[in-house]
Motif scaffolding. Structure first.
Motif, short mmCIF file in Angstrom:
data_model
loop_
_atom_site.label_atom_id
_atom_site.label_comp_id
_atom_site.label_asym_id
_atom_site.label_seq_id
_atom_site.Cartn_x
_atom_site.Cartn_y
_atom_site.Cartn_z
N HIS A 228 60.11 -26.18 -17.46
CA HIS A 228 60.55 -25.27 -16.39
C HIS A 228 60.96 -23.91 -16.96
O HIS A 228 60.93 -22.90 -16.25
CB HIS A 228 61.66 -25.89 -15.54
N TYR A 229 61.34 -23.88 -18.25
CA TYR A 229 61.62 -22.58 -18.87
C TYR A 229 60.31 -21.81 -19.07
O TYR A 229 60.29 -20.58 -18.94
CB TYR A 229 62.34 -22.77 -20.20
N GLY A 230 59.24 -22.51 -19.39
CA GLY A 230 57.94 -21.85 -19.46
C GLY A 230 57.53 -21.29 -18.12
O GLY A 230 56.96 -20.19 -18.03
N GLU A 231 57.80 -22.03 -17.06
CA GLU A 231 57.48 -21.56 -15.71
C GLU A 231 58.27 -20.29 -15.38
O GLU A 231 57.72 -19.34 -14.80
CB GLU A 231 57.79 -22.66 -14.70
N ARG A 232 59.54 -20.28 -15.76
CA ARG A 232 60.34 -19.09 -15.49
C ARG A 232 59.85 -17.88 -16.29
O ARG A 232 59.77 -16.77 -15.76
CB ARG A 232 61.81 -19.37 -15.80
N LEU A 233 59.52 -18.10 -17.57
CA LEU A 233 58.99 -17.01 -18.38
C LEU A 233 57.70 -16.47 -17.79
O LEU A 233 57.51 -15.24 -17.69
CB LEU A 233 58.74 -17.49 -19.81
N ALA A 234 56.80 -17.35 -17.39
CA ALA A 234 55.54 -16.91 -16.81
C ALA A 234 55.78 -16.09 -15.55
O ALA A 234 55.14 -15.04 -15.33
CB ALA A 234 54.65 -18.12 -16.51
N TRP A 235 56.70 -16.53 -14.71
CA TRP A 235 57.02 -15.80 -13.49
C TRP A 235 57.57 -14.41 -13.81
O TRP A 235 57.14 -13.41 -13.24
CB TRP A 235 58.03 -16.60 -12.67
N ASP A 236 58.52 -14.36 -14.74
CA ASP A 236 59.13 -13.08 -15.08
C ASP A 236 58.13 -12.12 -15.72
O ASP A 236 58.25 -10.89 -15.57
CB ASP A 236 60.30 -13.29 -16.04
N LEU A 237 57.15 -12.66 -16.45
CA LEU A 237 56.18 -11.83 -17.14
C LEU A 237 54.93 -11.57 -16.31
O LEU A 237 53.99 -10.90 -16.77
CB LEU A 237 55.78 -12.47 -18.47
N GLY A 238 54.89 -12.10 -15.09
CA GLY A 238 53.78 -11.83 -14.19
C GLY A 238 52.48 -12.48 -14.61
O GLY A 238 51.40 -11.90 -14.42
N THR A 239 52.57 -13.68 -15.15
CA THR A 239 51.37 -14.39 -15.57
C THR A 239 51.46 -15.84 -15.11
O THR A 239 52.49 -16.27 -14.59
CB THR A 239 51.18 -14.30 -17.10
N GLU A 240 50.40 -16.59 -15.32
CA GLU A 240 50.40 -18.01 -14.97
C GLU A 240 50.76 -18.84 -16.20
O GLU A 240 50.33 -18.53 -17.31
CB GLU A 240 49.03 -18.44 -14.45
N LEU A 241 51.51 -19.89 -15.99
CA LEU A 241 51.81 -20.81 -17.07
C LEU A 241 50.58 -21.65 -17.39
O LEU A 241 49.98 -22.24 -16.50
CB LEU A 241 52.97 -21.74 -16.69
N ARG A 242 50.23 -21.69 -18.65
CA ARG A 242 49.13 -22.54 -19.09
C ARG A 242 49.73 -23.82 -19.66
O ARG A 242 50.24 -23.85 -20.79
CB ARG A 242 48.28 -21.81 -20.13
N ARG A 243 49.70 -24.84 -18.87
CA ARG A 243 50.29 -26.13 -19.24
C ARG A 243 49.32 -26.93 -20.11
O ARG A 243 48.12 -26.96 -19.85
CB ARG A 243 50.62 -26.95 -18.00
N ILE A 244 49.87 -27.58 -21.11
CA ILE A 244 49.11 -28.55 -21.89
C ILE A 244 49.71 -29.91 -21.57
O ILE A 244 50.78 -30.28 -22.08
CB ILE A 244 49.18 -28.26 -23.40
N GLU A 245 49.08 -30.62 -20.66
CA GLU A 245 49.62 -31.90 -20.22
C GLU A 245 49.66 -32.88 -21.40
O GLU A 245 48.67 -33.05 -22.11
CB GLU A 245 48.79 -32.47 -19.08
N GLY A 246 50.80 -33.51 -21.60
CA GLY A 246 50.97 -34.43 -22.72
C GLY A 246 51.32 -33.75 -24.02
O GLY A 246 51.71 -34.41 -24.99
N GLY A 247 51.19 -32.43 -24.08
CA GLY A 247 51.53 -31.69 -25.29
C GLY A 247 53.03 -31.61 -25.46
O GLY A 247 53.77 -31.49 -24.48
N LYS A 248 53.48 -31.67 -26.69
CA LYS A 248 54.91 -31.63 -26.96
C LYS A 248 55.31 -30.27 -27.51
O LYS A 248 54.80 -29.25 -27.05
CB LYS A 248 55.29 -32.80 -27.87
N HIS A 249 56.20 -30.24 -28.49
CA HIS A 249 56.82 -28.97 -28.87
C HIS A 249 55.96 -28.13 -29.82
O HIS A 249 55.84 -26.91 -29.64
CB HIS A 249 58.18 -29.23 -29.53
N PHE A 250 55.37 -28.76 -30.82
CA PHE A 250 54.72 -27.99 -31.88
C PHE A 250 53.26 -27.70 -31.51
O PHE A 250 52.31 -28.11 -32.20
CB PHE A 250 54.84 -28.72 -33.21
#
Length: 271
Positions: A228-250
């Motif tokens: 959800h922090y990625g979603e907020r960053l994407a919103w603030d930066l005017g772009t779409e979040l590119r999700r990697i389903e199942g992807g973790k931190h690194f």
């Protein structure tokens, strides 16, 4: 990648460099170094890729002793280093703490940030994570531990933050080496003592005002930096979040092709 070094305003700094073209600066987090980007950089086309080593991390651990290693201060070091190299404008790419450094640098010098790429980055009040807070609270004890006792701590982060055991083992082998060379316990204690969430909270209102090309790529199963922090960053930066389903931190190590694709798009957009 070729390792280079310079003394910038009295501070020894190191980075790895590859290729020619528009500059793309990659900034790692904790407990990694420039090698975090080893699978990404060869996939970036038409760019001068510079994987900067934060002061007090990797083989720059000795340079960080008795220096401020906060995210805010790392942004100062980064901007001074860019000045030293004569780089007036670059795409900034950051992971984990390095994402916070990139955000602060972009806010401080908007004209020098041609584009911003963030992947599973700290932001707002997303950090420090619980395990790092515990390390910070016990830093006086941690610094007196045998270095061998620190490796299991880093291993726990790697195994939780990578998609597979094999990827975690490979990453641990790579990122443990500088700690082993330079005194793991003392280095880790100094790193975690320097972390302060106020560094990113201070710029949260500025993020929507950056108005620059941006990409936000996120491992959606990250146990540390929640999606959800990625979603907020994407919103603030005017772009779409590119999700990697199942992807973790690194993500730069587990999904380098996704990071390189985003970097290539930004380079094409700004060069």
């Amino acid at each position: 990648m070729e390792t280079r070094q310079a003394t910038v305003r009295g501070v020894p700094m190191r980075w790895q460099e590859h290729g020619d073209g528009f500059p793309v600066v990659f900034v790692h987090g904790i407990p990694t170094g420039p090698a975090l980007w080893r699978h990404v950089v060869p996939r970036v086309e038409g760019a001068r890729c510079l994987a900067w080593e934060m002061v007090g991390y990797g083989d720059s651990i000795p340079a960080g002793r008795d220096r401020d290693l906060s995210v805010r201060r790392q942004a100062d070091y980064l901007l001074a280093w860019l000045d030293e190299l004569g780089i007036d404008s670059a795409v900034l790419a950051g992971h984990d703490l390095g994402g916070g450094v990139a955000q602060i640098a972009a806010v401080r010098r908007r004209s020098g940030c041609a584009g911003l790429l963030l992947t599973n980055a700290i932001a707002y009040d997303s950090w420090p994570i619980a395990s790092v807070r515990a390390l910070r609270a016990s830093a006086p004890l941690t610094r007196r531990l045998p270095d061998a006792a620190v490796k299991p701590m880093l291993a726990a982060l790697m195994y939780r933050g990578h998609d597979t055991t094999q990827q975690a083992k490979e990453a641990l082998d790579v990122h443990w080496r500088p700690y082993a060379r330079h005194g793991a316990a003392r280095a880790l204690a100094h790193q975690v003592r320097s972390l302060d969430v106020r560094d990113t909270l201070a710029i949260e209102d500025e993020m929507p005002r950056l108005d620059l090309p941006a990409r936000v790529v996120w491992g959606a199963a990250d146990p540390f930096q929640k999606v959800h922090y990625g979603e907020r960053l994407a919103w603030d930066l005017g772009t779409e979040l590119r999700r990697i389903e199942g992807g973790k931190h690194f993500v730069p190590e587990d999904h380098p092709e996704r990071i390189a694709a985003a970097a290539n798009e930004l380079v094409e957009a700004v060069s």
